[in-house]
Write a protein that holds these residues in place. Structure first.
Motif, PDB file in Angstrom:
ATOM      1  N   ASP A 248       0.840  -1.210   0.000  1.00 13.56           N
ATOM      2  CA  ASP A 248       0.000   0.000   0.000  1.00 13.56           C
ATOM      3  C   ASP A 248       0.872   1.255   0.000  1.00 13.56           C
ATOM      4  O   ASP A 248       0.604   2.211  -0.728  1.00 13.56           O
ATOM      5  N   THR A 249       1.927   1.246   0.804  1.00  8.47           N
ATOM      6  CA  THR A 249       2.849   2.376   0.858  1.00  8.47           C
ATOM      7  C   THR A 249       3.534   2.568  -0.489  1.00  8.47           C
ATOM      8  O   THR A 249       3.636   3.689  -1.001  1.00  8.47           O
ATOM      9  N   LEU A 250       3.985   1.467  -1.076  1.00  3.41           N
ATOM     10  CA  LEU A 250       4.638   1.527  -2.388  1.00  3.41           C
ATOM     11  C   LEU A 250       3.673   2.052  -3.445  1.00  3.41           C
ATOM     12  O   LEU A 250       4.043   2.878  -4.282  1.00  3.41           O
ATOM     13  N   ARG A 251       2.432   1.603  -3.399  1.00  4.42           N
ATOM     14  CA  ARG A 251       1.421   2.067  -4.354  1.00  4.42           C
ATOM     15  C   ARG A 251       1.251   3.587  -4.252  1.00  4.42           C
ATOM     16  O   ARG A 251       1.204   4.285  -5.259  1.00  4.42           O
ATOM     17  N   ALA A 252       1.184   4.103  -3.035  1.00  2.00           N
ATOM     18  CA  ALA A 252       1.044   5.550  -2.844  1.00  2.00           C
ATOM     19  C   ALA A 252       2.265   6.298  -3.388  1.00  2.00           C
ATOM     20  O   ALA A 252       2.124   7.372  -3.991  1.00  2.00           O
ATOM     21  N   MET A 253       3.446   5.722  -3.195  1.00  2.00           N
ATOM     22  CA  MET A 253       4.660   6.359  -3.715  1.00  2.00           C
ATOM     23  C   MET A 253       4.675   6.354  -5.243  1.00  2.00           C
ATOM     24  O   MET A 253       5.041   7.345  -5.878  1.00  2.00           O
ATOM     25  N   LEU A 254       4.263   5.237  -5.833  1.00  2.25           N
ATOM     26  CA  LEU A 254       4.274   5.105  -7.288  1.00  2.25           C
ATOM     27  C   LEU A 254       3.213   5.981  -7.955  1.00  2.25           C
ATOM     28  O   LEU A 254       3.387   6.403  -9.101  1.00  2.25           O
ATOM     29  N   ALA A 255       2.140   6.264  -7.246  1.00  2.00           N
ATOM     30  CA  ALA A 255       1.046   7.048  -7.821  1.00  2.00           C
ATOM     31  C   ALA A 255       1.522   8.413  -8.307  1.00  2.00           C
ATOM     32  O   ALA A 255       0.929   8.995  -9.220  1.00  2.00           O
ATOM     33  N   THR A 256       2.613   8.904  -7.749  1.00  2.00           N
ATOM     34  CA  THR A 256       3.140  10.218  -8.158  1.00  2.00           C
ATOM     35  C   THR A 256       4.316  10.089  -9.120  1.00  2.00           C
ATOM     36  O   THR A 256       4.948  11.092  -9.452  1.00  2.00           O
ATOM     37  N   LYS A 257       4.633   8.866  -9.537  1.00  7.74           N
ATOM     38  CA  LYS A 257       5.813   8.648 -10.377  1.00  7.74           C
ATOM     39  C   LYS A 257       5.465   8.216 -11.798  1.00  7.74           C
ATOM     40  O   LYS A 257       6.293   7.659 -12.503  1.00  7.74           O
ATOM     41  N   GLY A 258       4.227   8.471 -12.251  1.00 12.30           N
ATOM     42  CA  GLY A 258       3.841   8.097 -13.604  1.00 12.30           C
ATOM     43  C   GLY A 258       4.727   8.747 -14.648  1.00 12.30           C
ATOM     44  O   GLY A 258       5.181   9.880 -14.476  1.00 12.30           O
ATOM     45  N   GLN A 259       4.986   8.041 -15.722  1.00  9.80           N
ATOM     46  CA  GLN A 259       5.852   8.517 -16.801  1.00  9.80           C
ATOM     47  C   GLN A 259       5.002   9.078 -17.944  1.00  9.80           C
ATOM     48  O   GLN A 259       3.791   8.953 -17.941  1.00  9.80           O
ATOM     49  N   GLY A 260       5.648   9.671 -18.917  1.00 13.27           N
ATOM     50  CA  GLY A 260       4.973  10.201 -20.097  1.00 13.27           C
ATOM     51  C   GLY A 260       4.437  11.608 -19.855  1.00 13.27           C
ATOM     52  O   GLY A 260       4.495  12.138 -18.744  1.00 13.27           O
ATOM     53  N   LYS A 261       3.905  12.191 -20.937  1.00 11.46           N
ATOM     54  CA  LYS A 261       3.402  13.570 -20.862  1.00 11.46           C
ATOM     55  C   LYS A 261       2.303  13.729 -19.820  1.00 11.46           C
ATOM     56  O   LYS A 261       2.259  14.709 -19.092  1.00 11.46           O
ATOM     57  N   ALA A 262       1.409  12.756 -19.765  1.00  9.06           N
ATOM     58  CA  ALA A 262       0.285  12.835 -18.820  1.00  9.06           C
ATOM     59  C   ALA A 262       0.625  12.223 -17.466  1.00  9.06           C
ATOM     60  O   ALA A 262      -0.223  12.170 -16.578  1.00  9.06           O
ATOM     61  N   HIS A 263       1.857  11.757 -17.310  1.00  8.64           N
ATOM     62  CA  HIS A 263       2.299  11.116 -16.059  1.00  8.64           C
ATOM     63  C   HIS A 263       1.370   9.963 -15.657  1.00  8.64           C
ATOM     64  O   HIS A 263       1.091   9.768 -14.477  1.00  8.64           O
ATOM     65  N   ASP A 264       0.942   9.201 -16.662  1.00 17.17           N
ATOM     66  CA  ASP A 264       0.023   8.096 -16.384  1.00 17.17           C
ATOM     67  C   ASP A 264       0.542   6.745 -16.885  1.00 17.17           C
ATOM     68  O   ASP A 264      -0.165   5.751 -16.844  1.00 17.17           O
ATOM     69  N   ALA A 265       1.787   6.702 -17.364  1.00 18.16           N
ATOM     70  CA  ALA A 265       2.380   5.439 -17.799  1.00 18.16           C
ATOM     71  C   ALA A 265       3.158   4.818 -16.638  1.00 18.16           C
ATOM     72  O   ALA A 265       3.713   5.533 -15.795  1.00 18.16           O
ATOM     73  N   TRP A 266       3.180   3.497 -16.596  1.00 18.27           N
ATOM     74  CA  TRP A 266       3.904   2.796 -15.539  1.00 18.27           C
ATOM     75  C   TRP A 266       5.365   3.237 -15.521  1.00 18.27           C
ATOM     76  O   TRP A 266       6.002   3.351 -16.559  1.00 18.27           O
ATOM     77  N   PRO A 267       5.906   3.468 -14.341  1.00 16.75           N
ATOM     78  CA  PRO A 267       7.340   3.778 -14.235  1.00 16.75           C
ATOM     79  C   PRO A 267       8.166   2.559 -14.648  1.00 16.75           C
ATOM     80  O   PRO A 267       7.665   1.428 -14.673  1.00 16.75           O
TER      81      PRO A 267
END
Length: 194
Positions: A59-78
């Motif tokens: 759950d903690t990792l998920r919250a951290m990753l939620a702000t790390k999206g890639q691409g222009k829209a920041h919505d691609a998996w890191p």
């Protein structure tokens, strides 16, 4: 779902349920420069590698990753490297689950480390750096630490024999022996090799 089905969830299933599915449902998508096949393999690797994490850690990792999206829209998996690094921040992966490290001690190097007296120092080097000692500097560090800890063990055992050991001595010896037991567990027993 029956209670039996709930108790037999795989580690991979737990990672999918707690991390992959929620992030995908929240809008994370396949990176544009990655094929579907490569992306699917990445998610399988991710599920396998993160299986050591508990639900709360996922759950903690998920919250951290939620702000790390890639691409222009920041919505691609890191990238997998980013996810691994963040997972290490949440909870370091136990050395006993790193295939490269397990194979290091499972090879001839394990018994050789025991013979040379460097087993604990090598184990902790590998645990910290996630790789074996490579050059002369790494090996010098391992040998120096091994010699220091062997001296410390002799001193503590002597203090115990003379009944002058304190709690710090006992705690250190317990820690040292615990690490040695973890390292020895990675070395194949001689009957396994036969």
């Amino acid at each position: 779902m029956s209670s039996e089905e709930q108790t037999t969830e795989t580690k991979r299933g737990k990672v999918r349920r707690c991390l992959i599915d929620p992030l995908t449902e929240s809008g994370f998508r396949k990176p544009g420069d990655m094929t579907r096949e490569r992306f699917d393999k990445m998610l399988v690797t991710l599920a396998d590698e993160l299986g050591y994490l508990r639900e709360g850690q996922l759950d903690t990792l998920r919250a951290m990753l939620a702000t790390k999206g890639q691409g222009k829209a920041h919505d691609a998996w890191p990238r997998l490297a980013t996810i691994r690094a963040l997972a290490e921040v949440v909870a370091p992966r136990p050395i006993e689950e790193h295939p490269t490290i397990v194979s290091w001690f499972g090879s001839a190097r394990g018994p050789q480390a025991v013979e040379e007296g460097t087993l604990v120092a090598e184990f902790l080097f590998l645990e910290k750096r996630k790789r074996p000692p490579l050059g002369p500097g790494d090996w010098r560090t391992v040998r120096e630490k091994a010699a220091e800890w062997q001296r410390q063990e002799r001193l503590v055992l002597d203090r115990l024999d003379r009944h002058v050991a304190d709690d710090d001595d006992r705690q250190w010896l317990s820690w040292y022996r615990g690490v040695r037991m973890r390292a020895e567990a990675l070395i194949p027993r001689s009957e396994d090799a036969a």
